[in-house]
Design a protein around this motif. Structure first.
Motif, PDB file in Angstrom:
ATOM      1  N   UNK A   5       0.816  -1.211   0.000  1.00  0.00           N
ATOM      2  CA  UNK A   5       0.000   0.000   0.000  1.00  0.00           C
ATOM      3  C   UNK A   5       0.853   1.267   0.000  1.00  0.00           C
ATOM      4  N   UNK A   6       1.884   1.338   0.878  1.00  0.00           N
ATOM      5  CA  UNK A   6       2.662   2.574   0.991  1.00  0.00           C
ATOM      6  C   UNK A   6       3.410   2.928  -0.291  1.00  0.00           C
ATOM      7  N   UNK A   7       4.081   1.979  -0.957  1.00  0.00           N
ATOM      8  CA  UNK A   7       4.684   2.362  -2.257  1.00  0.00           C
ATOM      9  C   UNK A   7       3.651   2.864  -3.258  1.00  0.00           C
ATOM     10  N   UNK A   8       2.434   2.281  -3.225  1.00  0.00           N
ATOM     11  CA  UNK A   8       1.389   2.741  -4.132  1.00  0.00           C
ATOM     12  C   UNK A   8       0.990   4.183  -3.819  1.00  0.00           C
ATOM     13  N   UNK A   9       0.933   4.519  -2.524  1.00  0.00           N
ATOM     14  CA  UNK A   9       0.589   5.889  -2.127  1.00  0.00           C
ATOM     15  C   UNK A   9       1.715   6.850  -2.484  1.00  0.00           C
ATOM     16  N   UNK A  10       2.944   6.435  -2.234  1.00  0.00           N
ATOM     17  CA  UNK A  10       4.082   7.326  -2.503  1.00  0.00           C
ATOM     18  C   UNK A  10       4.279   7.569  -3.995  1.00  0.00           C
ATOM     19  N   UNK A  11       3.819   6.609  -4.826  1.00  0.00           N
ATOM     20  CA  UNK A  11       3.953   6.798  -6.275  1.00  0.00           C
ATOM     21  C   UNK A  11       2.878   7.730  -6.838  1.00  0.00           C
ATOM     22  N   UNK A  12       1.879   8.040  -6.043  1.00  0.00           N
ATOM     23  CA  UNK A  12       0.794   8.894  -6.511  1.00  0.00           C
ATOM     24  C   UNK A  12       1.241  10.362  -6.425  1.00  0.00           C
ATOM     25  N   UNK A  13       1.394  11.057  -7.551  1.00  0.00           N
ATOM     26  CA  UNK A  13       1.895  12.444  -7.496  1.00  0.00           C
ATOM     27  C   UNK A  13       0.853  13.445  -7.037  1.00  0.00           C
ATOM     28  N   UNK A  14      -0.388  13.041  -6.997  1.00  0.00           N
ATOM     29  CA  UNK A  14      -1.447  13.978  -6.619  1.00  0.00           C
ATOM     30  C   UNK A  14      -1.765  13.879  -5.143  1.00  0.00           C
ATOM     31  N   UNK A  15      -1.690  12.666  -4.587  1.00  0.00           N
ATOM     32  CA  UNK A  15      -2.124  12.463  -3.209  1.00  0.00           C
ATOM     33  C   UNK A  15      -1.228  13.195  -2.224  1.00  0.00           C
ATOM     34  N   UNK A  16       0.053  12.873  -2.186  1.00  0.00           N
ATOM     35  CA  UNK A  16       1.003  13.530  -1.281  1.00  0.00           C
ATOM     36  C   UNK A  16       2.237  13.925  -2.093  1.00  0.00           C
ATOM     37  N   UNK A  17       2.158  15.006  -2.801  1.00  0.00           N
ATOM     38  CA  UNK A  17       3.334  15.417  -3.591  1.00  0.00           C
ATOM     39  C   UNK A  17       4.498  15.839  -2.692  1.00  0.00           C
ATOM     40  N   UNK A  18       5.703  15.370  -3.061  1.00  0.00           N
ATOM     41  CA  UNK A  18       6.944  15.710  -2.349  1.00  0.00           C
ATOM     42  C   UNK A  18       6.983  15.182  -0.924  1.00  0.00           C
TER      43      UNK A  18
END
Length: 707
Positions: A5-18
């Motif tokens: 789950x966490x790599x999937x979230x971190x790869x999302x540029x819109x959800x938590x950018x930077x």
């Protein structure tokens, strides 16, 4: 699940950018003490347990995801509240954790199971299981579920055989497990609903062949890893368990992620084990070709419990959603915006039944019977009793508590599961009884006419003249009419025939009995009033007998007129006398009037019998007092026996009894009074003719000798 789950979230540029999220994983074990110890190690950040101190050098904790059970969530919430850390639990929903005063920073990812009890009862009704056992946790959540289940089961007539409560403490579970398991094994129920917590299934650590007999169906309300391990342990698979939880959408890419973690050799071994026949295999699922299991891209859908582990694991799905909840919360905090989201109602899918066991206390009562409760037993335990006469219970109302009566114009069939129309019937002239009655009545009427002809032909003989010839004629005519009036009782009843039946019979019979009474009075007066100057000689006037007949018959006519004017007889359909027929008959209108008419005739007959009996020894060669006495004895005997028989008869038998009484009493009068006289007349005439012929022959012989 965090590794996916966490790599999937971190790869999302819109959800938590930077921003990148990280995590620490600590084992929750199956012990509350060990779990709290892990939390203290993590909160302290050192090798020593130092409460209220945080020695971690880097990294900021934004939330804690944990609490697979309610007990752990409560203890974790109290501890994390001291460090002002929000807690997100992934265990089953517990209403007790919604108190924001006691747990201000605790959030539950599991959906609220407000309809769980209704869904389970609906499942039981679908499989027609109405006698079950129930196992719940010994806490407030278990008590709430037990209360809801009992209320819903009561509404749908599902009975509870036993209730077992799982202790919260592992030590108590170990102490009571043997007794607990024994009670389950000896129970007669075949369906058991279990509502456990995630870690409360540690009592299944023994081989499941002992705990889960193959003849029992288990319905589990949580999808925990412990449940799966219990059902696939030591190479044993248990086929009759139903998992009951919310419908969960498969996580995209999760299977590919699991595949990447398993080496090809390990995958082949796992798939080969899965190739063994599984009792959970659906009837429409194709067999797996063994050669396909060696392919490098073989599908993981062949794994045992693949749908459970990969698609419908409630805990994994809640953890997945918990990570995304934290991510979106950070997103809203950082980006200062909120979005409204609406969640659609989840639909529950009802599984198609396979080999369904019979989980009932008593078999359903078939059509044509009703349930009888057993004393001291729950409502689901009952016996079946056939419906009473005239009642049914249909196929659509199995387990009917009460049978229902058929309408008056219908009757139950032999199975007593439906009503059939009754056929209309009456005393018809074409049926055997009607034909016999008609033949006897016409024959006796013809015999009365024949006797009348004899009396008219030999009217000058002493025996005819000595007994008031005109009264004899009147009596014979009335007897002939009495025989014929019985025919009014044969045929389809009409308003006219109902009015004439009893009235014609009453008047004609009264004329006959009055004639006998007049004959008897004349005989007595003829022998008693013989002295010169007696005042009683005035009653020997020739018109006195006719006055007696006229007065007695006139009183009966008056009774009948009052009867017809107040409560006249009318046609009626009798639906209760016979179960399969509607009998058309005549209602007398007034039973009191009917019995008054019969009573008046009985009074005249009793008077005739009394007077004739007193005059039986009077001297006279042609005295008929003895014949009248015997005839009235027969008459009274017939009508005295008629009354109780008439009262106890139903349907056509009522008419047949009255017809028999009319014919028998009339035949008694004809046979006792007139048949002996006819024999005397005919024999005397034959002797007279014989003597006359002899005299004629002797005189001719003398004349011939003289010449």
């Amino acid at each position: 699940m965090p590794m996916f789950t966490l790599p999937e979230i971190n790869r999302n540029p819109i959800l938590l950018p930077n921003i990148s999220l990280g995590y620490h994983i600590y084992s929750s074990y199956s012990s509350e003490e060990r779990t709290l110890e892990s939390y203290l190690w993590w909160l302290s950040g050192t090798d020593q347990l130092i409460p209220n101190y945080n020695c971690r050098e880097r990294g900021k904790v934004v939330a804690v995801i944990g609490g697979a059970t309610s007990a752990l969530s409560v203890q974790m919430g109290s501890l994390l509240d001291l460090y002002h850390l929000p807690q997100i639990t992934y265990g089953p929903f517990d209403p007790g954790l919604t108190d924001k005063v006691q747990f201000p920073s605790l959030y539950q990812m599991a959906p609220k199971s407000s309809s769980l009890h209704r869904g389970i009862v609906r499942l039981l009704l679908y499989f027609q299981w109405n006698w079950i056992g129930l196992i719940v946790l010994d806490d407030s959540r278990g008590e709430e579920f037990l209360r809801e289940m009992r209320e819903e089961m009561k509404k749908n007539t599902v009975c509870l055989s036993f209730t077992e409560k799982i202790p919260l403490s592992p030590a108590k579970i170990r102490e009571t497990s043997e007794v607990f398991k024994s009670r389950i094994l000896i129970s007669e129920v075949k369906v058991i609903v279990i509502h456990p917590d995630t870690d409360s299934l540690t009592f299944v650590e023994i081989p499941p062949k002992f705990l889960f007999p193959t003849k029992k169906v288990w319905i589990a309300t949580s999808h925990s890893d412990a449940t799966t391990r219990a059902l696939y342990h030591y190479g044993f698979t248990f086929p009759t368990t139903l998992f009951f939880s919310h419908l969960i959408t498969p996580v995209p890419g999760f299977e590919s992620f699991i595949r990447s973690l398993i080496s090809p050799l390990t995958m082949r071994d796992v798939l080969l084990k899965a190739h063994r026949p599984s009792p959970l295999k659906c009837s429409d699922q194709p067999d797996i070709p063994e050669q396909d299991l060696y392919l490098p891209n073989a599908s993981m859908k062949y794994l045992p419990f693949y749908p459970v582990d990969m698609t419908t694991s409630a805990l994994s799905y809640n953890i997945y959603n918990a990570f995304y909840a934290v991510a979106w919360a950070l997103h809203e905090t950082l980006m200062k915006r909120s979005e409204k989201r609406s969640l659609g109602n989840e639909e529950s899918v009802l599984p198609h039944p396979w080999q369904v066991p019979s989980a009932i206390c008593s078999a359903s009562c078939p059509a044509g019977s009703r349930k009888l409760p057993l004393e001291g037993k729950p409502p689901c335990c009952f016996s079946c009793s056939p419906c009473s006469e005239g009642e049914i219970s249909s196929h659509k109302a199995n387990n009917a508590e009460q049978c229902k009566k058929c309408p008056e114009n219908e009757f139950p069939n032999e199975q007593r599961d439906r009503c059939l129309p009754k056929s209309v019937t009456f005393l018809d002239v074409n049926e055997p009884w009607g034909t016999a009655v008609t033949a006897v009545a016409v024959s006796l009427s013809f015999l009365s006419a024949l006797v009348l002809w004899v009396f008219v032909k030999f009217q000058d003989t002493p025996i005819v003249q000595a007994n008031n010839r005109n009264l004899s004629y009147l009596l014979l005519i009335s007897l002939s009419c009495c025989f014929l009036c019985s025919l009014l009782f044969v045929g389809r009843p009409t308003p006219a025939s109902c009015l004439l039946r009893q009235t014609v019979f009453a008047v004609v019979f009264t004329v006959a009995v009055s004639s006998i009474l007049a004959k008897t009075i004349i005989v007595v007066l003829a022998f008693r009033v013989t002295g010169p100057g007696s005042r009683m000689r005035m009653f020997l006037h020739p018109r006195v007998p006719y006055c007696v007949v006229l007065i007695c018959s006139g009183i009966q006519v008056l009774f009948c007129a009052i009867w017809l004017g107040t409560h006249p007889p009318f046609p009626e359909a009798d639906t209760s006398s016979e179960s399969r027929h509607i009998i058309l008959t005549c209602n007398e209108g007034s039973a009191f009037a009917f019995y008054c008419v019969l009573g008046y005739m009985g009074f005249l007959a009793l008077g005739s019998f009394t007077i004739a009996f007193l005059a039986r020894n009077l001297p006279d060669a042609f005295n008929e007092s003895k014949f009248i006495t015997f005839s009235m004895l027969v008459f009274c005997s017939v009508w005295v026996s008629f009354l109780p028989t008439y009262q106890s008869s139903k349907g056509k038998a009522v008419m047949i009894v009255e017809i028999f009484s009319i014919l028998a009493s009339s035949a008694g009068l004809l046979g006792c009074i007139f048949i002996p006289k006819c024999l005397v007349i005919l024999l005397t005439s034959w002797e007279n003719n014989t003597k006359h012929n002899k005299n004629q022959r002797s005189s001719r012989n003398k004349n011939s000798s003289f010449f």
